[in-house]
Design a protein around this motif. Structure first.
Motif, PDB file in Angstrom:
ATOM      1  N   VAL A   1      12.751  10.083   4.274  1.00 53.29           N
ATOM      2  CA  VAL A   1      12.619  10.999   3.141  1.00 53.29           C
ATOM      3  C   VAL A   1      13.826  10.825   2.223  1.00 53.29           C
ATOM      4  N   GLU A   2      13.556  10.807   0.927  1.00 59.74           N
ATOM      5  CA  GLU A   2      14.654  10.777  -0.033  1.00 59.74           C
ATOM      6  C   GLU A   2      14.526  11.956  -0.987  1.00 59.74           C
ATOM      7  N   ILE A   3      15.680  12.413  -1.456  1.00 58.82           N
ATOM      8  CA  ILE A   3      15.781  13.475  -2.445  1.00 58.82           C
ATOM      9  C   ILE A   3      16.420  12.821  -3.662  1.00 58.82           C
ATOM     10  N   CYS A   4      15.812  12.951  -4.848  1.00 60.71           N
ATOM     11  CA  CYS A   4      16.370  12.255  -5.997  1.00 60.71           C
ATOM     12  C   CYS A   4      16.234  13.054  -7.289  1.00 60.71           C
ATOM     13  N   CYS A   5      17.156  12.749  -8.187  1.00 57.05           N
ATOM     14  CA  CYS A   5      17.146  13.305  -9.547  1.00 57.05           C
ATOM     15  C   CYS A   5      17.658  12.203 -10.468  1.00 57.05           C
TER      16      CYS A   5
ATOM     17  N   PRO B   1      22.521   2.707   1.964  1.00 53.43           N
ATOM     18  CA  PRO B   1      23.447   3.467   1.113  1.00 53.43           C
ATOM     19  C   PRO B   1      22.914   4.860   0.780  1.00 53.43           C
ATOM     20  N   LYS B   2      23.849   5.785   0.645  1.00 51.46           N
ATOM     21  CA  LYS B   2      23.581   7.160   0.199  1.00 51.46           C
ATOM     22  C   LYS B   2      22.718   7.962   1.163  1.00 51.46           C
ATOM     23  N   THR B   3      22.725   7.586   2.444  1.00 57.54           N
ATOM     24  CA  THR B   3      22.025   8.410   3.422  1.00 57.54           C
ATOM     25  C   THR B   3      23.009   9.375   4.055  1.00 57.54           C
ATOM     26  N   VAL B   4      22.509  10.542   4.395  1.00 58.09           N
ATOM     27  CA  VAL B   4      23.301  11.532   5.121  1.00 58.09           C
ATOM     28  C   VAL B   4      22.472  11.979   6.318  1.00 58.09           C
TER      29      VAL B   4
ATOM     30  N   THR C   1      17.775  12.441   8.804  1.00 57.16           N
ATOM     31  CA  THR C   1      18.516  11.643   7.833  1.00 57.16           C
ATOM     32  C   THR C   1      17.739  11.602   6.531  1.00 57.16           C
ATOM     33  N   PHE C   2      18.468  11.777   5.437  1.00 53.14           N
ATOM     34  CA  PHE C   2      17.894  11.755   4.089  1.00 53.14           C
ATOM     35  C   PHE C   2      18.663  10.756   3.251  1.00 53.14           C
ATOM     36  N   ARG C   3      17.960  10.133   2.307  1.00 56.19           N
ATOM     37  CA  ARG C   3      18.646   9.328   1.306  1.00 56.19           C
ATOM     38  C   ARG C   3      18.657  10.120   0.012  1.00 56.19           C
ATOM     39  N   GLY C   4      19.817  10.208  -0.606  1.00 61.09           N
ATOM     40  CA  GLY C   4      19.942  10.754  -1.949  1.00 61.09           C
ATOM     41  C   GLY C   4      19.916   9.594  -2.923  1.00 61.09           C
ATOM     42  N   ARG C   5      19.326   9.825  -4.089  1.00 59.88           N
ATOM     43  CA  ARG C   5      19.208   8.705  -5.027  1.00 59.88           C
ATOM     44  C   ARG C   5      19.215   9.194  -6.451  1.00 59.88           C
ATOM     45  N   GLY C   6      19.883   8.442  -7.311  1.00 59.30           N
ATOM     46  CA  GLY C   6      19.828   8.655  -8.746  1.00 59.30           C
ATOM     47  C   GLY C   6      18.784   7.732  -9.331  1.00 59.30           C
TER      48      GLY C   6
ATOM     49  N   ARG D   1      18.177   6.880 -12.328  1.00 60.26           N
ATOM     50  CA  ARG D   1      18.698   5.983 -13.359  1.00 60.26           C
ATOM     51  C   ARG D   1      19.327   4.718 -12.757  1.00 60.26           C
ATOM     52  N   ASN D   2      19.636   4.758 -11.470  1.00 58.89           N
ATOM     53  CA  ASN D   2      20.241   3.602 -10.801  1.00 58.89           C
ATOM     54  C   ASN D   2      19.201   2.624 -10.269  1.00 58.89           C
ATOM     55  N   GLY D   3      17.945   2.970 -10.372  1.00 64.06           N
ATOM     56  CA  GLY D   3      16.889   2.093  -9.886  1.00 64.06           C
ATOM     57  C   GLY D   3      16.694   2.211  -8.383  1.00 64.06           C
ATOM     58  N   LEU D   4      15.695   1.525  -7.900  1.00 66.02           N
ATOM     59  CA  LEU D   4      15.369   1.556  -6.479  1.00 66.02           C
ATOM     60  C   LEU D   4      16.275   0.581  -5.741  1.00 66.02           C
ATOM     61  N   PRO D   5      17.015   1.068  -4.744  1.00 65.12           N
ATOM     62  CA  PRO D   5      17.875   0.151  -3.990  1.00 65.12           C
ATOM     63  C   PRO D   5      17.043  -0.858  -3.195  1.00 65.12           C
ATOM     64  N   GLU D   6      17.664  -1.989  -2.892  1.00 68.56           N
ATOM     65  CA  GLU D   6      17.003  -2.978  -2.044  1.00 68.56           C
ATOM     66  C   GLU D   6      16.885  -2.417  -0.637  1.00 68.56           C
ATOM     67  N   GLY D   7      15.982  -2.971   0.114  1.00 69.95           N
ATOM     68  CA  GLY D   7      15.830  -2.558   1.502  1.00 69.95           C
ATOM     69  C   GLY D   7      14.648  -1.627   1.684  1.00 69.95           C
ATOM     70  N   GLN D   8      14.777  -0.741   2.640  1.00 68.43           N
ATOM     71  CA  GLN D   8      13.684   0.155   3.003  1.00 68.43           C
ATOM     72  C   GLN D   8      13.283   1.062   1.836  1.00 68.43           C
ATOM     73  N   THR D   9      12.008   1.382   1.808  1.00 67.42           N
ATOM     74  CA  THR D   9      11.512   2.359   0.844  1.00 67.42           C
ATOM     75  C   THR D   9      11.214   3.650   1.602  1.00 67.42           C
ATOM     76  N   PRO D  10      11.200   4.760   0.894  1.00 71.44           N
ATOM     77  CA  PRO D  10      10.903   6.029   1.564  1.00 71.44           C
ATOM     78  C   PRO D  10       9.421   6.133   1.911  1.00 71.44           C
ATOM     79  N   THR D  11       9.127   7.022   2.834  1.00 76.36           N
ATOM     80  CA  THR D  11       7.733   7.394   3.066  1.00 76.36           C
ATOM     81  C   THR D  11       7.398   8.621   2.237  1.00 76.36           C
ATOM     82  N   LEU D  12       8.444   9.371   1.856  1.00 72.12           N
ATOM     83  CA  LEU D  12       8.281  10.550   0.999  1.00 72.12           C
ATOM     84  C   LEU D  12       9.494  10.667   0.096  1.00 72.12           C
ATOM     85  N   SER D  13       9.246  10.815  -1.209  1.00 74.97           N
ATOM     86  CA  SER D  13      10.302  11.109  -2.180  1.00 74.97           C
ATOM     87  C   SER D  13      10.073  12.498  -2.738  1.00 74.97           C
ATOM     88  N   VAL D  14      11.146  13.246  -2.891  1.00 74.44           N
ATOM     89  CA  VAL D  14      11.100  14.535  -3.570  1.00 74.44           C
ATOM     90  C   VAL D  14      11.889  14.363  -4.861  1.00 74.44           C
ATOM     91  N   TYR D  15      11.172  14.432  -5.983  1.00 72.53           N
ATOM     92  CA  TYR D  15      11.767  14.240  -7.296  1.00 72.53           C
ATOM     93  C   TYR D  15      12.138  15.597  -7.892  1.00 72.53           C
TER      94      TYR D  15
END
Length: 152
Positions: free
Chosen positions: A87-91, A10-13, A20-25, A27-41
């Motif tokens: 890689v995920e980008i999150c706020c 979910p939430k990948t573009v 491909t990047f995952r966007g994440r909120g 406050r919604n917690g960590l989704p199930e499944g794969q974890t990132p190798t790099l997060s940009v907060y």
């Protein structure tokens, strides 16, 4: 070799370059499944330590990064690493700052700023890049001469 984001994550573009990047909120917690190798907060407070690598860009909700040049540099690192990493980008909510960061990544792809915001709103979230000054930041990325994808 690192396995890339699954197509059903979910939430990948996927940008035109194939990155491909995952966007994440957060406050919604960590989704199930794969974890990132790099997060940009993109947050106003330094995030807690995570079991994967992370980079922090001090950035208040509904505002701009505290240091726009450093934010551009950090987003470029994320862009480059997404060629072969998860890689995920999150706020906090995963919309405004995350959408602004994703739009900057589109500028790295060679999109003009308006096209980048439109693309992110169509492919990630319709309210991405929530305030006018966030659109201005995307224009700053473009004006700074953000290079396109690295060529072999």
């Amino acid at each position: 070799m690192i396995e890339m984001w699954n197509a059903d994550t979910p939430k990948t573009v996927t940008l035109p370059s194939g990155r491909t990047f995952r966007g994440r909120g957060l406050r919604n917690g960590l989704p199930e499944g794969q974890t990132p190798t790099l997060s940009v907060y993109l947050t106003d407070h330094e995030p807690p330590a995570s079991p994967w690598e992370s980079l922090w860009v001090p950035w208040r909700d509904f505002w701009l990064p505290a240091d726009p040049v450093e934010a551009m540099r950090t987003l470029r690192i994320a862009y480059d690493r997404a060629a072969d990493e998860r890689v995920e980008i999150c706020c906090g909510g995963g919309i405004g700052r995350t959408g602004t960061g994703l739009s900057a990544l589109c500028v790295f792809e060679g999109m003009d700023p308006r096209e980048a915001v439109t693309w992110v709103r169509r492919n990630y979230h319709p309210r991405a890049v929530e305030v006018p000054w966030q659109r201005r930041f995307v224009r700053q990325v473009h004006a700074a001469g953000a290079p396109g994808p690295e060529r072999p």
